[in-house]
Design a protein around this motif. Structure first.
Motif, short mmCIF file in Angstrom:
data_model
loop_
_atom_site.label_atom_id
_atom_site.label_comp_id
_atom_site.label_asym_id
_atom_site.label_seq_id
_atom_site.Cartn_x
_atom_site.Cartn_y
_atom_site.Cartn_z
N THR A 52 0.80 -1.22 0.00
CA THR A 52 0.00 0.00 0.00
C THR A 52 0.84 1.27 0.00
O THR A 52 0.34 2.34 -0.34
CB THR A 52 -0.94 0.03 1.22
N SER A 53 2.11 1.18 0.38
CA SER A 53 2.93 2.39 0.53
C SER A 53 3.88 2.64 -0.63
O SER A 53 4.45 3.72 -0.73
CB SER A 53 3.74 2.31 1.83
N ARG A 54 4.05 1.66 -1.51
CA ARG A 54 5.06 1.81 -2.56
C ARG A 54 4.83 3.05 -3.41
O ARG A 54 5.78 3.80 -3.70
CB ARG A 54 5.08 0.56 -3.45
N SER A 55 3.62 3.30 -3.84
CA SER A 55 3.36 4.46 -4.70
C SER A 55 3.70 5.76 -3.99
O SER A 55 4.23 6.70 -4.60
CB SER A 55 1.91 4.47 -5.17
N LEU A 56 3.42 5.83 -2.68
CA LEU A 56 3.75 7.03 -1.91
C LEU A 56 5.26 7.18 -1.78
O LEU A 56 5.80 8.29 -1.91
CB LEU A 56 3.10 6.96 -0.53
N ILE A 57 5.95 6.08 -1.52
CA ILE A 57 7.41 6.12 -1.41
C ILE A 57 8.03 6.64 -2.70
O ILE A 57 8.90 7.52 -2.70
CB ILE A 57 7.96 4.72 -1.07
N GLU A 58 7.59 6.09 -3.82
CA GLU A 58 8.14 6.50 -5.11
C GLU A 58 7.78 7.94 -5.44
O GLU A 58 8.60 8.68 -6.01
CB GLU A 58 7.65 5.54 -6.19
N GLU A 59 6.59 8.36 -5.08
CA GLU A 59 6.18 9.75 -5.33
C GLU A 59 7.08 10.72 -4.58
O GLU A 59 7.54 11.73 -5.13
CB GLU A 59 4.73 9.93 -4.89
N GLN A 60 7.34 10.43 -3.31
CA GLN A 60 8.18 11.31 -2.51
C GLN A 60 9.64 11.24 -2.95
O GLN A 60 10.36 12.24 -2.89
CB GLN A 60 8.05 10.95 -1.03
N ALA A 61 10.10 10.07 -3.37
CA ALA A 61 11.48 9.94 -3.83
C ALA A 61 11.73 10.78 -5.07
O ALA A 61 12.81 11.39 -5.22
CB ALA A 61 11.80 8.47 -4.10
N ARG A 62 10.77 10.81 -5.98
CA ARG A 62 10.95 11.56 -7.24
C ARG A 62 11.11 13.06 -6.99
O ARG A 62 11.72 13.75 -7.82
CB ARG A 62 9.76 11.30 -8.17
#
Length: 292
Positions: A52-62
Motif C-alpha cells: 500500500t505504501s510503494r506508490s507514496l514512497i516512489e512519489e516522494q522519492a521523485r
C-alpha cells in the motif's frame, strides 16, 4: 547491562528493526536549524512487501534530491550500499478429495504434489540452480494443505521467498517458477505473485557514503564502511528510480526478527549526530544521481 536479546531493558534492548532508527531520525531532525527542505516518511507495511505504501514512497522519492533510510546498520556499524531484490509467490497445488482410508486411489493428493514442488523450488537457488550465482535463494516458507485427517487433500498452498543480487536472476527464477509442471497424475498448479522489488545498485549509494564518511571524520567518529546487505528494504524502490539512496543509517545492532534482536543504545547518539551532519551536507550541496 542486559545481554543481547534481553527485552527487559539495559543498553541492548530488542528494538533494532527498526524503532531505534525512528528515534534517531526524529532526534536528528531536532538537531537541524532548518527542516523546511527535509521530509520524513514512515510506513508500516515494508515487511509485507510495501503493497500500500510503494506508490507514496516512489512519489516522494521523485521529488527528493536524496533518500536516507533509517533501517538498521550491520552489527559492525557498516552502512548498506547495495541490497538484494526480492520476489514473493504463492504456489497452489490442485488435486481431488477422496476418503483417505476407503478409496485413496480415487483422490489426487495435493500434499504429495506440493512436496514435489518444494524440492523443485529449492533446486532453483544457490549453487544447485543451473547458472545461479552464489547468493540466489529460493526458500519455500509457509505451507498449508488438507481439511481433515481422513481426507486426501484436494488443495495445498506454498509460499516462496526469492532473493537475488541481479535483475537477471530474479527474472530467471520468475520464469522457472511459472514453468513448473505438476508431477502427480491429475494434479494442476497455479502461481500468484512475482518480483516485488529489484536489487539496489551501489552506484546510487556510494556518493552518499563518501559524504557520510566525511561527516563522520568532522565529528571525530570512525567513518563507517559500506557493505552489501542480503535483505531488501524500501531503499530498493527509491534506488530503482535513480535517486541517490543510502541505507543502514538506523541503529547499530543485529538479530533482526529473532528473539535475540538487539540495538546498542550507547551508539545511538553518535549515529544521530552523523545522520544530522549528513543531512546538513546534502542541504548545502546536493549529490546528483546516476543519469540525473
Amino acid at each position: 547491562m542486559a545481554v543481547p536479546g534481553d527485552r527487559r531493558g539495559g543498553d541492548r534492548p530488542g528494538v533494532c528493526d527498526m524503532k531505534a532508527g525512528i528515534v534517531q531520525m526524529l532526534a536528528a531532525l531536532g538537531l537541524l536549524a532548518d527542516t523546511s527542505r527535509v521530509g520524513l516518511l514512515l510506513t508500516c507495511d515494508e515487511e509485507s512487501g510495501s503493497g500500500t505504501s510503494r506508490s507514496l514512497i516512489e512519489e516522494q522519492a521523485r521529488r527528493s534530491g536524496a533518500v536516507l533510510v533509517g533501517e538498521p546498520s550491520t552489527p559492525e556499524g557498516h552502512l548498506k550500499v547495495a541490497r538484494k531484490g526480492g520476489s514473493v509467490y504463492r504456489l497452489t497445488a490442485h488435486g481431488r478429495a477422496a476418503h483417505a482410508g476407503v478409496e485413496p486411489h480415487r483422490g489426487v493428493n495435493a500434499t504429495v504434489e506440493a512436496a514435489h514442488q518444494v524440492l523443485a523450488l529449492a533446486a532453483l537457488g544457490g549453487a544447485s540452480g543451473a547458472g545461479a550465482p552464489a547468493g540466489t535463494t529460493v526458500t519455500p516458507t509457509l505451507l498449508a494443505a488438507g481439511t481433515t485427517t481422513n481426507t486426501v487433500p484436494e488443495s495445498a498452498s506454498l509460499a516462496v521467498d526469492v532473493r537475488a543480487w541481479t535483475r537477471a536472476e530474479l527474472d530467471r527464477v520468475d520464469a522457472a517458477i511459472r514453468a513448473l509442471a505438476p508431477r502427480t497424475p491429475g494434479a494442476t498448479l497455479s502461481v500468484d505473485g512475482g518480483v516485488n522489488r529489484y536489487p539496489m545498485s551501489p552506484d546510487v549509494a556510494l556518493p552518499l557514503l563518501e559524504l557520510a564518511q566525511a561527516a563522520a571524520k568532522d565529528l571525530g567518529l570512525t567513518p563507517p564502511d559500506g557493505v552489501p546487505a542480503p535483505g531488501a528494504s524500501d531503499a530498493n524502490f527509491t534506488a530503482a528510480l535513480g535517486v541517490p539512496t543510502l541505507d543502514g543509517l538506523g541503529g547499530v545492532g543485529g538479530g533482526a526478527h529473532a528473539r535475540g534482536e538487539y540495538v546498542d543504545v550507547g551508539l545511538m547518539p553518535d549515529r544521530t549526530a552523523l545522520l544530522a551532519a549528513l543531512i546538513e551536507r546534502l542541504l548545502a550541496e546536493p549529490v546528483p544521481g546516476p543519469g540525473r
